[in-house]
Scaffold this motif. Structure first.
Motif, short mmCIF file in Angstrom:
data_model
loop_
_atom_site.label_atom_id
_atom_site.label_comp_id
_atom_site.label_asym_id
_atom_site.label_seq_id
_atom_site.Cartn_x
_atom_site.Cartn_y
_atom_site.Cartn_z
N ASN A 134 0.82 -1.21 0.00
CA ASN A 134 0.00 0.00 0.00
C ASN A 134 0.85 1.26 0.00
OD1 ASN A 134 -2.17 -1.69 0.08
ND2 ASN A 134 -2.75 -1.25 2.20
N ALA A 135 2.02 1.22 0.66
CA ALA A 135 2.90 2.38 0.70
C ALA A 135 3.48 2.68 -0.67
CB ALA A 135 4.02 2.15 1.71
N VAL A 136 3.79 1.63 -1.43
CA VAL A 136 4.38 1.80 -2.76
C VAL A 136 3.35 2.30 -3.76
CG1 VAL A 136 5.44 0.61 -4.72
CG2 VAL A 136 6.22 0.13 -2.40
N PHE A 137 2.17 1.69 -3.76
CA PHE A 137 1.18 2.02 -4.77
C PHE A 137 0.16 3.08 -4.34
CE2 PHE A 137 2.61 -2.19 -6.16
CZ PHE A 137 2.80 -1.96 -7.51
N GLY A 138 0.15 3.42 -3.05
CA GLY A 138 -0.87 4.35 -2.56
C GLY A 138 -0.46 5.80 -2.56
N GLN A 139 -0.26 6.39 -3.73
CA GLN A 139 0.05 7.81 -3.81
C GLN A 139 -1.17 8.63 -3.42
OE1 GLN A 139 2.40 9.20 -7.21
NE2 GLN A 139 2.28 7.12 -8.02
N GLY A 140 -0.91 9.83 -2.88
CA GLY A 140 -1.99 10.72 -2.49
C GLY A 140 -2.77 11.21 -3.70
N MET A 141 -4.06 11.48 -3.50
CA MET A 141 -4.91 11.93 -4.59
C MET A 141 -4.46 13.27 -5.17
SD MET A 141 -6.94 9.53 -5.24
CE MET A 141 -7.88 10.44 -6.47
N TRP A 142 -3.95 14.17 -4.32
CA TRP A 142 -3.48 15.47 -4.80
C TRP A 142 -2.27 15.30 -5.72
CZ3 TRP A 142 -6.14 19.75 -4.85
CH2 TRP A 142 -7.12 19.97 -3.88
N ILE A 143 -1.39 14.36 -5.38
CA ILE A 143 -0.21 14.11 -6.20
C ILE A 143 -0.62 13.54 -7.56
CG2 ILE A 143 1.90 12.74 -6.42
CD1 ILE A 143 2.22 12.93 -3.40
N ILE A 144 -1.58 12.61 -7.53
CA ILE A 144 -2.06 12.02 -8.78
C ILE A 144 -2.73 13.08 -9.65
CG2 ILE A 144 -3.70 10.37 -9.78
CD1 ILE A 144 -3.30 8.67 -7.24
N LEU A 145 -3.59 13.90 -9.02
CA LEU A 145 -4.28 14.95 -9.77
C LEU A 145 -3.28 15.95 -10.34
CD1 LEU A 145 -6.90 16.38 -10.62
CD2 LEU A 145 -6.90 17.54 -8.39
N GLY A 146 -2.29 16.34 -9.51
CA GLY A 146 -1.30 17.30 -9.97
C GLY A 146 -0.47 16.75 -11.11
#
Length: 262
Positions: A134-146
């Protein structure tokens, strides 16, 4: 008909470019969660400098920057032979597939793990495989959106600048339109991703965002200039593969011009 399509050199080349473009973008997004030290990469101690009032800065970069310069090189090559419409289409496909990948990551993170799996990494120093996954694949939504917003906007900027320069210079000075469009679009990319992910998402000050943006952009600018010979190399190989006449027709068509057949 199918045989003709599969044997058509411009079509085969476009499929290869599109596949590499999408794969490269997806890989960059997946590895972007790791931050590395550029100084340590070259065997030096991390720097500590101040910029725009922000102290203790070093050249720490996301691993995504290892691949993004290649993405902009591909953008310029596709732009050169297939035109802005092709670049926009591939960019939209890349964003759609990256979004799909993150949706699959999210689902994989939330399906229940088998009991025995939790401790399978103990011998390798990973006491909880589920948390590690989960730590590797769980990027924050703001980072993904940005990241996705920055990618799409910077691609559009790259295409626009590339063709404006080419309209002025013609077929000459390929280095100017390729490198010029890249250094401008990379600046846009660097600012947007940091602004959305950390100014809006994390509450960073605008000074800190701008300072880190300048550090990241300095690296991207340098790499863009260094990759200029690569663009010429790829360009020459494509011309040999397609043949001079076909290559010239494609380049004219990419600019919205057509050669009348005899």
């Amino acid at each position: 008909m199918i045989k003709n399509i599969l044997n058509d050199k411009p079509t085969k080349l476009f499929v290869i470019f599109a596949a590499f473009f999408v794969a490269n973008a997806l890989i960059a997004e997946c590895i972007g969660g790791k931050i590395f030290s550029l100084e340590k990469l070259f065997g030096a101690q991390p720097l500590s400098f101040s910029l725009l009032g922000e102290s203790g800065l070093a050249i720490s970069l996301t691993c995504g920057v290892l691949l993004w310069p290649l993405e902009f090189v591909m953008t310029d090559i596709i732009n050169e032979y297939y035109g802005p419409k092709a670049v926009r289409r591939i960019s939209y496909i890349a964003v759609a597939l990256i979004s799909y990948a993150f949706l699959m990551f999210y689902m994989a993170m939330h399906v229940p793990a088998a009991d025995f799996w939790y401790g399978t990494g103990v011998q390798d120093g990973v006491p909880d495989m589920s948390k590690a996954f989960n730590a590797v694949f769980g990027q924050g939504m703001w980072i993904i959106l940005g990241s996705l917003t920055a990618f799409l906007v910077s691609q559009i900027v790259d295409v626009t600048v590339f063709h404006k320069i080419k309209k002025v210079t013609g077929e000459k000075k390929m280095w100017l339109r390729a490198t010029g469009s890249t250094v401008i679009s990379q600046l846009v990319d660097s600012f947007i991703v940091l602004f959305i992910a950390f100014y809006l998402g994390k509450g960073w000050s605008i000074q800190k965002v701008l300072a880190i943006c300048m550090v990241n952009y300095a690296y991207k600018f340098t790499v863009a200039v260094l990759l200029t010979p690569v663009i010429y190399l790829i360009h020459n190989r494509i011309n040999k593969y397609l043949g001079k006449e076909t290559a010239e027709k494609m380049q004219l068509a990419a600019m919205g011009k057509e050669i009348n057949a005899d």
